[in-house]
Design an enzyme around this catalytic site. Structure first.
Site, short mmCIF file in Angstrom:
data_model
loop_
_atom_site.label_atom_id
_atom_site.label_comp_id
_atom_site.label_asym_id
_atom_site.label_seq_id
_atom_site.Cartn_x
_atom_site.Cartn_y
_atom_site.Cartn_z
N ARG A 148 0.86 -1.18 0.00
CA ARG A 148 0.00 0.00 0.00
C ARG A 148 0.90 1.24 0.00
NH1 ARG A 148 -1.87 -3.61 3.94
NH2 ARG A 148 -3.98 -4.41 3.59
N LYS A 171 -1.88 -3.12 8.13
CA LYS A 171 -2.99 -2.70 8.98
C LYS A 171 -2.95 -3.45 10.30
CE LYS A 171 -6.14 -1.39 5.23
NZ LYS A 171 -7.46 -1.63 4.61
N HIS A 243 -4.35 2.51 -5.17
CA HIS A 243 -4.08 1.07 -5.09
C HIS A 243 -3.81 0.44 -6.46
CE1 HIS A 243 -4.33 0.55 -0.94
NE2 HIS A 243 -5.46 -0.12 -0.80
N ARG A 246 -0.88 -1.88 -6.63
CA ARG A 246 -1.14 -3.03 -5.75
C ARG A 246 -2.08 -4.02 -6.43
NH1 ARG A 246 -1.26 -4.64 -0.30
NH2 ARG A 246 -3.27 -5.29 0.55
N HIS A 269 -3.46 -9.64 3.40
CA HIS A 269 -4.91 -9.74 3.62
C HIS A 269 -5.18 -10.68 4.79
CE1 HIS A 269 -6.06 -8.55 -0.77
NE2 HIS A 269 -5.90 -7.51 0.01
N TYR A 278 -9.40 -10.97 -6.89
CA TYR A 278 -8.48 -10.85 -8.02
C TYR A 278 -8.59 -12.04 -8.96
CZ TYR A 278 -6.40 -7.08 -5.34
OH TYR A 278 -6.21 -5.92 -4.64
#
Length: 298
Positions: A148, A171, A243, A246, A269, A278
């Site tokens: 990110r 995160k 993004h 990414r 993730h 994806y």
């Protein structure tokens, strides 16, 4: 307790006890004002008298007003917060929102550049200009790691591993080690030798990897502007987001045969379900190729 009094108590709670930002409190107020008006129109003057059908009817009315599913979901979240607050304060004993589900959001597939478009974007950062050299290192790293933008600008020089890897802080403070390809390594090394010392001398000492010309850590906004500027120079007629690289990283890995769980780890993730979005992109690509190539596809 009247719905108006309940709303006032809840807004006071989120503003004072939880310390939420003024804008957030204002958003709650807007959502709950509409909810209280809806209850009044139904003749409900006691907040504890609200039942599941009332909340369901409120949600249906939002849809009839033309609100998007995302907006309806946010408004329901505000209402749910109100009723949970009433239970926590022992004003109510049941939560009429507990059994009400928000409207389903349309699945949005992430946008990715083609490999040729990525190559054109990266080529647009070539040159001897120090800022361009820094931007090349940044963009090469973003595409090589799927980081990110916030993770990239938060990097310190010490986060670069000795064995062509980088430590990213994702995160929730979760760290992950991601390998870095040779193109990105070369661009970063050139930046570290030729550009970073010059930028660093213009400001106070900082461990940050990516610096601005005045020696301060590069901001997320500056990084996003660097991507947009490169896209303009490359004349890419595509819609970009912070993004984009990414998304392109993940899509190209899966198209090349990478396992979805490996991509999940690389992206950081928490759930593989997020990464599986994806796979839908690559399936669409395969379907297009199939339709264009197979003699009996049409």
């Amino acid at each position: 307790m009247t719905p108006d009094a309940a709303m006032a108590g809840y807004l006071r709670h989120v503003a004072v006890e939880r310390g939420l930002a003024d804008n957030t409190v204002s958003a709650y107020r807007r959502d709950l004002t509409g909810y209280v008006a809806f209850l009044a129109a139904r003749g409900i003057d006691d907040i504890t008298a609200v039942q599941v059908p009332d909340v369901t009817a409120y949600l249906r009315s939002i849809g009839e007003e033309g609100k998007s599913p995302a907006s309806a979901g946010r408004m329901l979240s505000s209402v749910r917060g109100l009723h949970r607050f009433l239970i926590d304060d022992r004003i109510a004993v049941t939560d009429p929102t507990a059994e009400v589900s928000p409207p389903k959001l349309a699945m949005r597939l992430p946008k990715a550049l083609t490999i040729d478009q990525v190559a054109a974007l990266l080529a647009a950062t070539s040159g001897d200009d120090p800022v361009r050299q820094r931007d090349r290192a940044l963009l090469e790293l973003l595409y090589a790691t799927g980081a990110r933008i916030s993770e990239a600008v938060a990097l310190d020089v010490d986060d670069l591993g000795e064995q062509r890897s980088v430590r990213l802080n994702g995160k929730g403070g979760k760290q992950r080690i991601v390998p870095v390809g040779s193109y990105a390594i070369t661009a970063i090394e050139e930046y570290l030798v030729r550009v970073r010392p010059r930028f660093s001398s213009e400001g106070r000492s900082t461990p940050a990897l990516f610096l601005g010309p005045r020696g301060a850590r590069m901001s997320r906004q500056s990084a996003w502007l660097a991507i947009r500027a490169a896209a303009e120079r490359a004349k890419l007629d595509v819609q970009l987001s912070p993004h984009t690289l990414r998304h392109s990283f993940a899509t190209h890995l899966l198209a090349g045969g990478a396992d979805v769980r490996v991509v999940q780890e690389l992206l950081g993730h928490a759930s593989v379900a997020t990464t599986q979005l994806y796979t839908l992109v690559t399936i669409d690509t395969l379907r297009d190729v199939y339709a264009a190539s197979h003699p009996r596809a049409r």
